[in-house]
Motif scaffolding. Structure first.
Motif, PDB file in Angstrom:
ATOM      1  N   VAL A 193       0.832  -1.204   0.000  1.00 23.19           N
ATOM      2  CA  VAL A 193       0.000   0.000   0.000  1.00 23.19           C
ATOM      3  C   VAL A 193       0.868   1.255   0.000  1.00 23.19           C
ATOM      4  O   VAL A 193       2.039   1.221   0.371  1.00 23.19           O
ATOM      5  CB  VAL A 193      -0.952   0.049   1.223  1.00 23.19           C
ATOM      6  N   VAL A 194       0.258   2.354  -0.406  1.00 30.96           N
ATOM      7  CA  VAL A 194       0.903   3.668  -0.379  1.00 30.96           C
ATOM      8  C   VAL A 194      -0.187   4.720  -0.258  1.00 30.96           C
ATOM      9  O   VAL A 194      -1.319   4.511  -0.716  1.00 30.96           O
ATOM     10  CB  VAL A 194       1.761   3.911  -1.648  1.00 30.96           C
ATOM     11  N   THR A 195       0.152   5.838   0.364  1.00 29.19           N
ATOM     12  CA  THR A 195      -0.772   6.972   0.462  1.00 29.19           C
ATOM     13  C   THR A 195      -0.247   8.107  -0.408  1.00 29.19           C
ATOM     14  O   THR A 195       0.947   8.416  -0.374  1.00 29.19           O
ATOM     15  CB  THR A 195      -0.938   7.418   1.923  1.00 29.19           C
ATOM     16  N   GLY A 203       3.169  16.958  -5.176  1.00 28.87           N
ATOM     17  CA  GLY A 203       2.375  15.926  -4.524  1.00 28.87           C
ATOM     18  C   GLY A 203       3.260  15.240  -3.495  1.00 28.87           C
ATOM     19  O   GLY A 203       4.481  15.413  -3.511  1.00 28.87           O
ATOM     20  N   CYS A 204       2.671  14.475  -2.609  1.00 27.11           N
ATOM     21  CA  CYS A 204       3.437  13.776  -1.582  1.00 27.11           C
ATOM     22  C   CYS A 204       3.066  12.304  -1.527  1.00 27.11           C
ATOM     23  O   CYS A 204       1.905  11.941  -1.728  1.00 27.11           O
ATOM     24  CB  CYS A 204       3.193  14.400  -0.218  1.00 27.11           C
ATOM     25  N   MET A 205       4.073  11.506  -1.261  1.00 23.93           N
ATOM     26  CA  MET A 205       3.900  10.077  -1.102  1.00 23.93           C
ATOM     27  C   MET A 205       4.230   9.740   0.353  1.00 23.93           C
ATOM     28  O   MET A 205       5.233  10.207   0.884  1.00 23.93           O
ATOM     29  CB  MET A 205       4.849   9.347  -2.058  1.00 23.93           C
ATOM     30  N   HIS A 206       3.374   8.942   0.981  1.00 22.56           N
ATOM     31  CA  HIS A 206       3.556   8.577   2.388  1.00 22.56           C
ATOM     32  C   HIS A 206       3.358   7.075   2.565  1.00 22.56           C
ATOM     33  O   HIS A 206       2.556   6.452   1.888  1.00 22.56           O
ATOM     34  CB  HIS A 206       2.514   9.265   3.281  1.00 22.56           C
ATOM     35  N   ARG A 207       4.086   6.536   3.501  1.00 29.05           N
ATOM     36  CA  ARG A 207       3.843   5.194   4.029  1.00 29.05           C
ATOM     37  C   ARG A 207       3.779   4.096   2.959  1.00 29.05           C
ATOM     38  O   ARG A 207       2.893   3.258   2.984  1.00 29.05           O
ATOM     39  CB  ARG A 207       2.575   5.204   4.896  1.00 29.05           C
ATOM     40  N   LEU A 208       4.713   4.112   2.036  1.00 30.77           N
ATOM     41  CA  LEU A 208       4.789   3.021   1.071  1.00 30.77           C
ATOM     42  C   LEU A 208       5.245   1.774   1.829  1.00 30.77           C
ATOM     43  O   LEU A 208       6.296   1.781   2.478  1.00 30.77           O
ATOM     44  CB  LEU A 208       5.778   3.350  -0.050  1.00 30.77           C
ATOM     45  N   SER A 242       5.772  17.661  -9.248  1.00 32.75           N
ATOM     46  CA  SER A 242       6.809  16.864  -8.598  1.00 32.75           C
ATOM     47  C   SER A 242       6.159  15.993  -7.536  1.00 32.75           C
ATOM     48  O   SER A 242       4.967  16.141  -7.234  1.00 32.75           O
ATOM     49  CB  SER A 242       7.867  17.770  -7.949  1.00 32.75           C
ATOM     50  N   ILE A 243       6.965  15.097  -6.984  1.00 29.19           N
ATOM     51  CA  ILE A 243       6.497  14.287  -5.861  1.00 29.19           C
ATOM     52  C   ILE A 243       7.581  14.313  -4.793  1.00 29.19           C
ATOM     53  O   ILE A 243       8.769  14.283  -5.104  1.00 29.19           O
ATOM     54  CB  ILE A 243       6.115  12.861  -6.300  1.00 29.19           C
ATOM     55  N   ARG A 244       7.146  14.406  -3.549  1.00 27.16           N
ATOM     56  CA  ARG A 244       8.061  14.493  -2.413  1.00 27.16           C
ATOM     57  C   ARG A 244       7.823  13.347  -1.443  1.00 27.16           C
ATOM     58  O   ARG A 244       6.703  12.853  -1.322  1.00 27.16           O
ATOM     59  CB  ARG A 244       7.871  15.825  -1.680  1.00 27.16           C
ATOM     60  N   ILE A 245       8.891  12.988  -0.751  1.00 22.58           N
ATOM     61  CA  ILE A 245       8.813  11.913   0.245  1.00 22.58           C
ATOM     62  C   ILE A 245       9.932  12.120   1.252  1.00 22.58           C
ATOM     63  O   ILE A 245      10.942  12.758   0.943  1.00 22.58           O
ATOM     64  CB  ILE A 245       8.918  10.522  -0.425  1.00 22.58           C
ATOM     65  N   ASP A 246       9.738  11.597   2.448  1.00 23.33           N
ATOM     66  CA  ASP A 246      10.859  11.520   3.374  1.00 23.33           C
ATOM     67  C   ASP A 246      11.067  10.062   3.754  1.00 23.33           C
ATOM     68  O   ASP A 246      10.127   9.283   3.823  1.00 23.33           O
ATOM     69  CB  ASP A 246      10.686  12.434   4.598  1.00 23.33           C
ATOM     70  N   VAL A 247      12.344   9.713   3.949  1.00 18.81           N
ATOM     71  CA  VAL A 247      12.731   8.318   4.158  1.00 18.81           C
ATOM     72  C   VAL A 247      13.678   8.247   5.353  1.00 18.81           C
ATOM     73  O   VAL A 247      14.644   9.016   5.424  1.00 18.81           O
ATOM     74  CB  VAL A 247      13.453   7.747   2.915  1.00 18.81           C
TER      75      VAL A 247
END
Length: 169
Positions: free
Chosen positions: A64-66, A88-93, A123-128
């Protein structure tokens, strides 16, 4: 395999994915996801707001991903490459440990990027989490660039912020 929007009736299946990932991370001494985050309130909010997507195998989700446009307040102090666009943002992949290494993370990542572009994001952003080397490698391999780092409460290490541009802004 198709990616689809997660429905509340599949909540227990989503919990199984995150429980599996949390257990695997704990075995690796990785405190990225603990009891405090992500929690059932966050998962339910993602599902109810229609922002969680996943891959089903049979009747159970295996990944899953948000996807949304909600950025952490910590992002405000960073110098992003996409300074005038619509990120846009991607969370919790998350990919269940029994299915990791089979390309599901890449499939969700591609879906997230296409989804964001179709919604007009530039663009898409994420933190890891800094010690999540597999995730960092996946994002870098797919064109994500490090922008900086942020810190969150109750975490030993910082999070690397990453961004992928779709359009020059």
């Amino acid at each position: 395999m198709n990616v689809q929007q997660v429905q509340m009736r599949d909540y227990s299946s989503v919990l199984a994915v995150f429980s599996g990932v949390k257990a695997a991370l704990s075995k690796e001494k990785n405190d990225q996801w603990k009891w405090i985050y992500p929690n059932r309130f966050i998962h339910k909010s993602d599902i109810q707001s229609g922002t969680m997507y996943g891959i089903k195998e049979g009747n159970e989700y295996v990944a899953v991903v948000t996807l949304d446009d909600k950025q952490s307040k910590s992002y405000q102090s960073l110098v992003w490459r996409d300074s005038r666009g619509k990120p846009g943002c991607m969370h919790r992949l998350a990919v269940h440990p029994s299915r990791q290494g089979q390309g599901l993370g890449k499939l969700l990542l591609n879906y997230a990027e296409n989804f964001a572009q179709n919604k007009g994001h530039t663009s898409i952003r994420i933190d890891v989490y800094r010690i999540n080397e597999a995730a960092i490698a996946l994002y870098k391999k797919n064109g994500y660039v490090e922008v900086g780092e942020v810190r969150y409460p109750f975490r030993k290490y910082s999070y690397i912020t990453m961004e992928k541009l779709f359009f020059i802004t």
